[in-house]
Design an enzyme around this catalytic site. Structure first.
Site, PDB file in Angstrom:
ATOM      1  N   TYR A   1       7.448  72.609  19.459  1.00  0.00           N
ATOM      2  CA  TYR A   1       6.064  72.206  19.230  1.00  0.00           C
ATOM      3  C   TYR A   1       6.000  70.778  18.708  1.00  0.00           C
ATOM      4  O   TYR A   1       6.984  70.217  18.213  1.00  0.00           O
ATOM      5  CB  TYR A   1       5.366  73.163  18.256  1.00  0.00           C
ATOM      6  CG  TYR A   1       5.822  73.059  16.819  1.00  0.00           C
ATOM      7  CD1 TYR A   1       5.198  72.184  15.929  1.00  0.00           C
ATOM      8  CD2 TYR A   1       6.864  73.847  16.333  1.00  0.00           C
ATOM      9  CE1 TYR A   1       5.607  72.097  14.608  1.00  0.00           C
ATOM     10  CE2 TYR A   1       7.279  73.767  15.019  1.00  0.00           C
ATOM     11  CZ  TYR A   1       6.643  72.891  14.149  1.00  0.00           C
ATOM     12  OH  TYR A   1       7.054  72.799  12.839  1.00  0.00           O
ATOM     13  N   CYS A   2       4.803  70.192  18.837  1.00  0.00           N
ATOM     14  CA  CYS A   2       4.531  68.857  18.306  1.00  0.00           C
ATOM     15  C   CYS A   2       3.036  68.783  18.003  1.00  0.00           C
ATOM     16  O   CYS A   2       2.364  69.810  17.945  1.00  0.00           O
ATOM     17  CB  CYS A   2       4.967  67.767  19.287  1.00  0.00           C
ATOM     18  SG  CYS A   2       4.144  67.851  20.898  1.00  0.00           S
ATOM     19  N   THR A   3       2.507  67.594  17.816  1.00  0.00           N
ATOM     20  CA  THR A   3       1.112  67.452  17.403  1.00  0.00           C
ATOM     21  C   THR A   3       0.136  67.947  18.462  1.00  0.00           C
ATOM     22  O   THR A   3      -0.727  68.782  18.192  1.00  0.00           O
ATOM     23  CB  THR A   3       0.805  65.984  17.068  1.00  0.00           C
ATOM     24  OG1 THR A   3       1.734  65.514  16.099  1.00  0.00           O
ATOM     25  CG2 THR A   3      -0.611  65.828  16.533  1.00  0.00           C
TER      26      THR A   3
ATOM     27  N   GLY B   1       1.222  68.355  22.039  1.00  0.00           N
ATOM     28  CA  GLY B   1       1.895  68.960  23.178  1.00  0.00           C
ATOM     29  C   GLY B   1       2.724  68.037  24.041  1.00  0.00           C
ATOM     30  O   GLY B   1       3.592  68.493  24.783  1.00  0.00           O
TER      31      GLY B   1
ATOM     32  N   ILE C   1       0.019  71.637  17.801  1.00  0.00           N
ATOM     33  CA  ILE C   1      -0.536  72.142  16.543  1.00  0.00           C
ATOM     34  C   ILE C   1      -2.059  72.139  16.574  1.00  0.00           C
ATOM     35  O   ILE C   1      -2.712  73.074  16.098  1.00  0.00           O
ATOM     36  CB  ILE C   1      -0.031  71.279  15.367  1.00  0.00           C
ATOM     37  CG1 ILE C   1       1.490  71.355  15.259  1.00  0.00           C
ATOM     38  CG2 ILE C   1      -0.680  71.704  14.051  1.00  0.00           C
ATOM     39  CD1 ILE C   1       2.102  70.231  14.438  1.00  0.00           C
TER      40      ILE C   1
END
Length: 350
Positions: free
Chosen positions: A199-201, A203, A228
């Site tokens: 995951y990241c901020t 995508g 997220i």
């Protein structure tokens, strides 16, 4: 011929934005697709965005587009329609709407052509960026968090992880995305039989990272749809427990969105619980670091007594001291001290 870049000073633009009465909506989106002529696409898109008073940061490359922007609320639907009809590949692209938004995230439109929309450092001609892992929606994310066979991997930088992350997520300790990719492969070899959830901020990084993991032999790879931001939004809408702890770092003037009430980071000066990033007020420093209100008052917004003393000097003396000094801002890393970075607010493409 239309002007295809900004000609007004940052100070004037910021003052103009702050004086606006109409609220703005902060939006981020990305799309991996082939752009034959990034410069031509950039120029055409710039005209569309400026006509709608869009501010923000947009990167284009042969591999696609990456954007963090703010749009006047009255023009959001028009923006959506024009974006979706600009190119067939952008029709229906997911728009991540900010979770916390004061409408003051950007005050100028900067649109640049780059080699990549995310600097990944990958030069393997056999790498297929389209061979990505499977998407996970909010309910699936929570189920995976309870699965002992799943390992969550945070594909953000250390200063992002420090203020917030999913429960028990592994940090890939690095200062840039390009450094993380080979480290992720190395660190996860012992978990090769596990379900890998990245995951990241928003995508964009975890989508490419999922393809890189599959390229390196990992078969069970997922990534969180919309990152997220989309996870938290959907979880709240669906009445699901939000399993992200702390604050989500964002790459604009807000520097963060509150996801949960927990404060998991600490002031870099006194150690008090705090998760508010700021930049050192000394123009010769601009260190990105975490500072509590008490230390902000004690050090006048500076990162150290030295910077505080320098800030108190006459402006001419400050300029003299800055002359010849390395022209770059810094990020605080708990394990490595000060690190060079290109922007006061770090570049999301790095």
């Amino acid at each position: 011929m239309p002007v295809l870049h900004n000609r007004i000073s940052n100070d004037e633009l910021k003052a103009k934005m702050l004086a606006e009465s109409e609220p703005r909506t902060t939006i981020s989106f990305y799309k991996y697709f082939t752009i034959a002529s990034p410069q031509q696409t950039r120029d055409a898109l710039y005209q569309v965005f400026t006509a709608l008073d869009v501010f923000g940061r947009v990167y284009l490359a042969h591999e696609g587009i990456n954007a963090q922007i703010s749009v006047p609320q009255s023009k959001v639907e028009t923006f959506r329609q024009q974006l979706y009809t600009f190119d067939p590949a952008l029709d229906g692209v997911r728009l991540n709407i900010a979770l916390e938004d004061d409408g003051k995230s950007f005050w100028v439109l900067r649109m640049k052509v780059r080699d990549r929309i995310v600097a990944d450092g990958i030069d393997d001609p056999t790498f297929d960026a389209s061979n990505v892992g499977d998407y996970l929606k909010a309910a699936d994310v929570n189920a995976m968090l309870d699965d002992p066979d799943a390992v969550f991997i945070d594909m953000r930088n250390h200063y992002e992880y420090e203020v917030g992350h999913f429960e028990n997520a592994l940090e890939i300790p690095a200062d840039t995305f390009r450094e993380q990719l080979p480290k992720a492969v190395e660190m996860l070899r012992e978990h090769a039989d596990k379900k890998i959830v990245m995951y990241c901020t928003g995508g964009i990084r975890c989508e490419k990272a999922s393809a890189w993991m599959k390229h390196n032999g990992f078969n069970k790879v997922w990534h969180i749809e919309g990152g997220i931001i989309e996870y938290a939004r959907r979880a709240r809408e669906q009445g699901l427990p939000v399993r992200f702890i702390g604050k989500n770092f964002v790459f604009d003037e807000r520097m963060g969105e509150r996801i949960s009430d927990e404060v998991i980071a600490h002031c870099h000066q006194c150690g008090a619980p705090c998760d508010s990033h700021t930049n050192c007020k000394n123009d010769g420093c601009h260190l990105l670091f975490i500072q509590c209100p008490q230390c902000a008052s004690k050090f006048n917004g500076c990162c150290s007594e030295q910077c505080c003393e320098e800030l108190a000097l006459p402006e001419e003396e400050q300029r003299r001291r800055r002359a010849g000094r390395e022209n770059g801002n810094k990020i605080f890393n708990k394990s490595r001290g000060r690190l060079n970075s290109k922007l006061s607010i770090p570049d999301p493409a790095e």
